[in-house]
Design a protein around this motif. Structure first.
Motif, mmCIF file in Angstrom:
data_model
loop_
_atom_site.group_PDB
_atom_site.id
_atom_site.type_symbol
_atom_site.label_atom_id
_atom_site.label_comp_id
_atom_site.label_asym_id
_atom_site.label_seq_id
_atom_site.Cartn_x
_atom_site.Cartn_y
_atom_site.Cartn_z
ATOM 1 N N ARG A 42 0.846 -1.189 0.000
ATOM 2 C CA ARG A 42 0.000 0.000 0.000
ATOM 3 C C ARG A 42 0.879 1.236 0.000
ATOM 4 O O ARG A 42 1.826 1.336 0.776
ATOM 5 C CB ARG A 42 -0.885 0.010 1.257
ATOM 6 C CG ARG A 42 -1.723 1.275 1.409
ATOM 7 C CD ARG A 42 -2.576 1.214 2.679
ATOM 8 N NE ARG A 42 -1.772 1.185 3.890
ATOM 9 C CZ ARG A 42 -1.296 2.274 4.500
ATOM 10 N NH1 ARG A 42 -1.517 3.475 3.985
ATOM 11 N NH2 ARG A 42 -0.593 2.169 5.613
ATOM 12 N N ARG A 63 1.659 4.964 0.853
ATOM 13 C CA ARG A 63 1.281 6.097 1.692
ATOM 14 C C ARG A 63 1.485 7.381 0.906
ATOM 15 O O ARG A 63 2.586 7.675 0.440
ATOM 16 C CB ARG A 63 2.130 6.163 2.962
ATOM 17 C CG ARG A 63 1.873 5.065 3.970
ATOM 18 C CD ARG A 63 2.574 5.388 5.282
ATOM 19 N NE ARG A 63 1.917 6.488 5.982
ATOM 20 C CZ ARG A 63 2.551 7.496 6.556
ATOM 21 N NH1 ARG A 63 3.866 7.578 6.506
ATOM 22 N NH2 ARG A 63 1.879 8.449 7.186
ATOM 23 N N GLY A 87 3.138 -2.028 4.587
ATOM 24 C CA GLY A 87 2.131 -3.050 4.833
ATOM 25 C C GLY A 87 2.669 -4.463 4.733
ATOM 26 O O GLY A 87 3.867 -4.692 4.552
#
Length: 255
Positions: A146, A148, A156
């Motif tokens: 994932r 950010r 993750g």
């Protein structure tokens, strides 16, 4: 008004407003913008405020406010450029492997890689991966996960799973804060988990951090002082701090 009085007033304003700008402060105190920048630099070294592009925020806000890559790119840019140049000395030889943590200082190292050295590079940073992708001598592995938005970094479970299979010669790691007692720390738990795995994956850990990060503590620790081999910082690092870090067996380089 004496400089010390003005600096105290600036720190108080930053605390009250949450953010102050260089231009507003220059107008309010009837001084030049260069004078304000010197005041902010002095307050930053004391840990009372944190300089950001165009102004400053209170230091206490940093655990709640994580600056994005765009804003951090312009913060202490000259110091980061020197740190990146000095960090190149710790690159592995041709054929070696290197890991780049996400960050504006690590991105500068990636941008300055010598063109005649063939390396295998691993990163969780989208901007760094794009930059390395154009280097003929670098085979780049980008870690999935994932993304950010604030750091443009993959985090993750998927990122950690991929990292578990890597073992690199050198890892260049950034940090939001560093102290002897708390170690290296950052505000976000997902970022901390990835940084922790990066440190574990490297034979040699080189931390790149400007002097404003030293002596600060953030929310989540991702490494102890004993986990790092080298710290590359700027020449404003206090001699006492440098000596204390050296006593822990860390090679300290100032640029």
């Amino acid at each position: 008004m004496y400089a010390e009085e003005r600096q105290q007033a600036i720190a108080a304003l930053a605390e009250q407003r949450g953010r102050v700008s260089v231009i507003e402060l220059a107008e309010q105190f009837e001084v030049t913008t260069e004078t304000v920048r010197r005041d902010l630099a002095a307050l930053d070294r004391l840990g009372l405020i944190r300089r950001v592009h165009g102004g400053a925020v209170p230091a206490a806000a940093l655990t709640a406010i994580e600056l994005g890559t765009g804003e951090r790119e312009h913060t202490r840019a000259a110091e980061k450029d020197r740190i990146a140049k000095a960090a190149l000395a710790f690159l592995p030889p041709t054929g070696g492997s290197v890991l780049f943590d996400a960050g504006t200082t690590t991105a500068r190292i990636a941008a300055a890689l010598p063109g005649d050295r063939e390396l295998v590079a691993v990163t969780n940073s989208l901007p760094i991966a794009v930059r390395l992708g154009g280097s003929a001598g670098v085979r780049t592995h980008i870690l999935g996960g994932r993304v950010r938005g604030v750091t443009q970094a993959a985090v993750g479970a998927d990122t950690l799973h991929m990292l578990a299979d890597f073992r690199v010669d050198v890892a260049f790691i950034g940090t939001n804060a560093l102290t002897i007692g708390h170690g290296l720390s950052t505000p976000d738990p997902d970022e901390a988990a990835v940084k922790r795995a990066m440190v574990a994956s490297a034979h040699r850990v080189v931390v790149v951090a400007d002097s404003t990060k030293i002596g600060r503590e953030d929310l989540i620790r991702f490494a102890a002082i004993a986990d790092i081999d080298v710290l590359v910082s700027d020449d404003q690092l206090l001699p006492a701090v440098r000596n204390e870090l050296s006593e822990f067996g860390i090679e300290v380089v100032t640029a």
